[in-house]
Write a protein that holds these residues in place. Structure first.
Motif, short mmCIF file in Angstrom:
data_model
loop_
_atom_site.label_atom_id
_atom_site.label_comp_id
_atom_site.label_asym_id
_atom_site.label_seq_id
_atom_site.Cartn_x
_atom_site.Cartn_y
_atom_site.Cartn_z
N GLY A 10 0.78 -1.23 0.00
CA GLY A 10 0.00 0.00 0.00
C GLY A 10 0.81 1.27 0.00
N LYS A 11 2.15 1.17 0.14
CA LYS A 11 3.00 2.36 0.13
C LYS A 11 3.19 2.87 -1.30
CE LYS A 11 3.82 2.51 4.55
NZ LYS A 11 5.09 2.12 5.14
N LYS A 12 3.28 4.19 -1.44
CA LYS A 12 3.51 4.80 -2.75
C LYS A 12 5.03 4.84 -3.01
CE LYS A 12 1.05 8.40 -1.57
NZ LYS A 12 0.40 9.74 -1.63
N VAL A 13 5.47 4.02 -3.94
CA VAL A 13 6.91 3.89 -4.21
C VAL A 13 7.19 4.34 -5.64
CG1 VAL A 13 8.92 2.38 -4.22
CG2 VAL A 13 7.03 1.95 -2.61
N LEU A 14 8.16 5.21 -5.79
CA LEU A 14 8.57 5.71 -7.10
C LEU A 14 9.86 5.03 -7.52
CD1 LEU A 14 8.17 7.76 -9.43
CD2 LEU A 14 9.59 9.36 -8.11
N VAL A 15 9.86 4.43 -8.70
CA VAL A 15 11.05 3.81 -9.27
C VAL A 15 11.58 4.75 -10.35
CG1 VAL A 15 11.98 1.83 -10.52
CG2 VAL A 15 10.17 1.50 -8.81
N VAL A 16 12.82 5.21 -10.19
CA VAL A 16 13.40 6.17 -11.13
C VAL A 16 14.38 5.43 -12.04
CG1 VAL A 16 14.55 8.39 -11.39
CG2 VAL A 16 13.21 7.91 -9.32
N GLY A 17 14.03 5.35 -13.31
CA GLY A 17 14.81 4.60 -14.29
C GLY A 17 14.17 3.26 -14.59
N PHE A 18 13.99 2.96 -15.88
CA PHE A 18 13.30 1.72 -16.23
C PHE A 18 14.14 0.88 -17.20
CE2 PHE A 18 9.69 -0.73 -18.16
CZ PHE A 18 9.31 -1.39 -17.01
N ALA A 19 15.43 0.73 -16.88
CA ALA A 19 16.26 -0.22 -17.61
C ALA A 19 16.27 -1.53 -16.81
CB ALA A 19 17.67 0.35 -17.79
N THR A 21 17.72 -2.67 -14.03
CA THR A 21 17.49 -2.59 -12.59
C THR A 21 16.08 -2.11 -12.27
OG1 THR A 21 19.84 -2.17 -12.16
CG2 THR A 21 18.28 -1.50 -10.45
N GLY A 22 15.62 -1.07 -12.95
CA GLY A 22 14.29 -0.53 -12.70
C GLY A 22 13.19 -1.56 -12.94
N LYS A 23 13.36 -2.36 -13.95
CA LYS A 23 12.37 -3.41 -14.25
C LYS A 23 12.34 -4.45 -13.13
CE LYS A 23 12.64 -2.86 -19.26
NZ LYS A 23 13.08 -3.43 -20.55
#
Length: 476
Positions: A10-19, A21-23
Motif C-alpha cells: 500500500g506504500k507509494k513507491v517511485l522507481v526512477v529509471g526503467f532499464a 534494474t528498474g524493471k
C-alpha cells in the motif's frame, strides 16, 4: 533491519529509471503490494510488452520527464544506478525527508544470506566472476549479481537459494545506501573515475567507502594495501581487516612473492597457491586474484579446488582479451578500459611495441599520468573519438599519433603500420558513448574489424609516414 512485505504493501513507491534494474525493482515491489509509479526521462520503445503488461497490473508510468509532484508525493524512492541523485526533483524530495535508496539497499532489507560485496575503480567484474567460480568449485551455491548485470533484487524475485551472494557494487549504487552491509566487503583500488558525476575525487572515494559503513567486528574488510586511498580508510573500520598486497610481505593477509600466493593469518594458518600456471596476466589481475583468494579463504573454500580454478580461469570478454594474431601482430581487446587507471594498467601488462587505439568520451581525470607509460611502451597511438585533440596535445611529443574517424579505420591503420612482434591494443581510457552504445558494442566492433583483416605485406614505415601527413591537425 529486515522488512516484512506488509511494510511495503500500500506504500507509494517511485522507481526512477526503467532499464534492467528498474524493471527488476518494479517486479519486486509489485509482488510486495506496493503502489508503484515508474519514471524515466527516456521515451520507451513504441510497443513494449513489459510496459503493457505492468500497466494492466496497476503500475503507472511517466516518460520523458521527472515531474516534481510524483517525487514529493511518494513514501519511498528507489533510484536506478544511472540516475544522478542530485537531480532537482530528487533533491527536493530529499529536503522533505522522503527516503531515497538504491536497489541494492532495498534488496538487502529482505536478505539474510551472507553478502560478499566487491567494489573499486577497476577489476570488479573479473574479481566477482572469479570468486563466484572458486566458491562453486568448493561446493557452495552462489548468486552472482549487482553491477555485473543481474540486479541483486532478482535473488528475491526468482526465489534463489544460495550459500553466498557475490555482488559487484558500483559507486552509483553505494551512494543511496543506508543499511546495506556485506559480511565481506572488498575494495580493490581507487583511482580517478566518474569525475563527470562527482565534484572531486574525495567525493568519489567517499561513495566507495560506504561499502564498509555498517560492518561490525563480525564482518571482514578486504583492501588493497598497496593503494594509499584504500589503506587510508583502515583506521576507521569496525570490521576485521584482511589486506592484500602485490608489493609487501604481510604478517596477516594475502600477498605474493611473484611465484607463490600466500594467505596468512596471525594465528599461524597459511596456505599457498602456485601462480606459474595462472592464465590471467598483468599486475592488475594479480591484485584481483589476491582479493578473490582472500575472500575464498574466509568462506572456507578448499585450497586445491581454488588452485584449479585459478589455473583454468581465462578472464572476461573485453578485458585484455586476445583476439587474433596476423602476420605476427597480436590484437587485444580491452574495451572495458573506460578510465585512465584501467588504460595505465593495460599498458603495464605488455613490455612494449604497442600500437595503441585509445580515446572516446572523457569522464574526468588527469591523462598526463599516462605519459611515462606511453613513452616507454607505445610505438604508435591511434586516437579515436572526442578526445583526439586532447590526446594529440598531450602525447604527440612523446610518441607518433594519428587520428582515425572510426574503429574500423583504426584497425586498418594499426595493421598497415604493425610488424611481427607488435601488439595492437584497444584500450580506450574513456567512455564509449560518443561513438558506441556501450563498451561491449565498442569491443565487438573491434573484434569484427580485426577478423575482417587480411595478411598484409606492405612496408609499414613508408605507409606510416603518409599517415602522419594525412591525419595530423593543421595547426596546434
Amino acid at each position: 533491519m529486515i522488512l516484512s512485505p506488509m511494510e511495503l504493501k500500500g506504500k507509494k513507491v517511485l522507481v526512477v529509471g526503467f532499464a534492467n534494474t528498474g524493471k527488476a525493482v518494479t517486479r519486486f515491489l509489485l509482488n510486495q503490494g506496493a503502489m508503484v509509479t515508474v519514471t524515466d526521462q527516456r521515451q520507451p520503445e513504441e510497443s513494449s510488452e513489459d510496459i503493457t503488461s505492468l500497466k494492466k497490473k496497476g503500475i503507472s508510468f511517466v516518460f520523458g520527464d521527472h515531474p516534481q509532484e510524483i517525487f514529493t508525493g511518494s513514501d519511498l524512492i528507489v533510484l536506478s544506478p544511472g540516475v544522478n541523485p542530485n537531480l532537482t526533483s530528487i533533491s527536493q524530495a530529499r529536503k522533505q525527508g522522503i527516503p531515497i535508496i538504491s536497489e541494492i539497499e532495498l534488496a538487502s532489507w529482505f536478505i539474510n544470506t551472507p553478502i560478499i560485496g566487491i567494489t573499486g575503480t577497476n577489476g570488479k567484474t573479473t574479481t566477482t566472476t572469479l570468486l563466484s567460480e572458486i566458491l562453486r568449485a568448493s561446493g557452495f551455491s552462489v548468486f552472482t549479481g549487482g553491477n555485473i548485470g543481474n540486479p541483486m533484487i532478482n535473488f528475491i524475485n526468482d526465489n534463489v537459494k544460495a550459500d553466498f551472494l557475490v555482488i559487484e557494487v558500483s559507486s552509483f549504487q553505494l551512494e543511496a545506501t543506508e543499511k546495506f552491509s556485506p559480511h565481506i566487503a572488498i575494495l580493490l583500488n581507487l583511482t580517478e573515475d566518474h569525475l563527470d558525476r562527482y565534484p572531486d575525487f574525495a567525493a568519489y572515494c567517499a561513495a566507495k567507502y560506504r561499502i564498509f559503513r555498517n560492518q561490525t567486528q563480525n564482518d571482514f574488510a578486504i583492501l588493497n594495501y598497496d593503494d594509499k586511498f584504500c589503506r587510508a580508510i583502515i583506521p576507521s573500520l569496525s570490521a576485521q581487516v584482511l589486506p592484500f598486497s602485490r608489493k609487501a610481505i604481510l604478517t596477516e593477509g594475502v600477498f605474493t612473492d611473484g611465484k607463490l600466493l600466500y594467505f596468512q593469518k596471525k594465528e599461524g594458518l597459511t596456505h599457498s597457491y602456485l601462480l606459474s600456471k595462472v592464465k590471467l596476466f598483468g599486475p592488475h589481475n594479480q591484485e584481483n586474484i589476491l582479493a578473490a583468494v582472500g575472500a575464498a579463504e574466509l568462506c572456507g573454500c578448499i585450497p586445491e579446488r581454488t588452485q584449479e580454478v585459478l589455473e583454468n580461469f581465462l578472464g572476461l570478454h573485453h578485458r585484455i582479451e586476445f583476439v587474433q594474431e596476423i602476420n605476427g601482430i597480436s590484437f587485444y581487446n580491452d574495451s572495458k578500459a573506460t578510465n585512465i587507471d584501467a588504460l595505465f594498467k593495460s599498458l603495464h601488462s605488455f613490455s612494449g611495441n604497442i600500437i595503441l587505439i585509445a580515446g572516446g568520451r572523457e569522464k574526468g581525470g588527469d591523462y598526463s599520468v599516462l605519459k611515462e607509460e606511453i613513452k616507454k611502451r607505445v610505438k604508435l597511438l591511434i586516437a579515436i573519438g572526442e578526445t583526439q585533440e586532447k590526446f594529440f596535445n598531450l602525447f604527440s611529443r612523446i610518441t607518433p599519433i594519428v587520428f582515425a574517424p572510426d574503429l574500423e579505420e583504426a584497425v586498418k591503420i594499426a595493421m598497415q603500420n604493425g610488424k611481427k612482434g607488435d601488439t595492437v591494443l584497444l584500450s580506450p581510457g574513456c567512455a564509449s558513448f560518443d561513438m558506441f552504445k556501450n563498451y561491449e558494442d565498442r569491443g565487438e566492433k573491434f573484434i569484427q574489424a580485426v577478423r575482417q583483416l587480411r595478411p598484409s605485406h606492405k612496408n609499414h614505415k613508408e605507409h606510416f609516414s603518409s599517415l602522419r601527413r594525412q591525419n595530423e591537425p593543421a595547426s596546434h
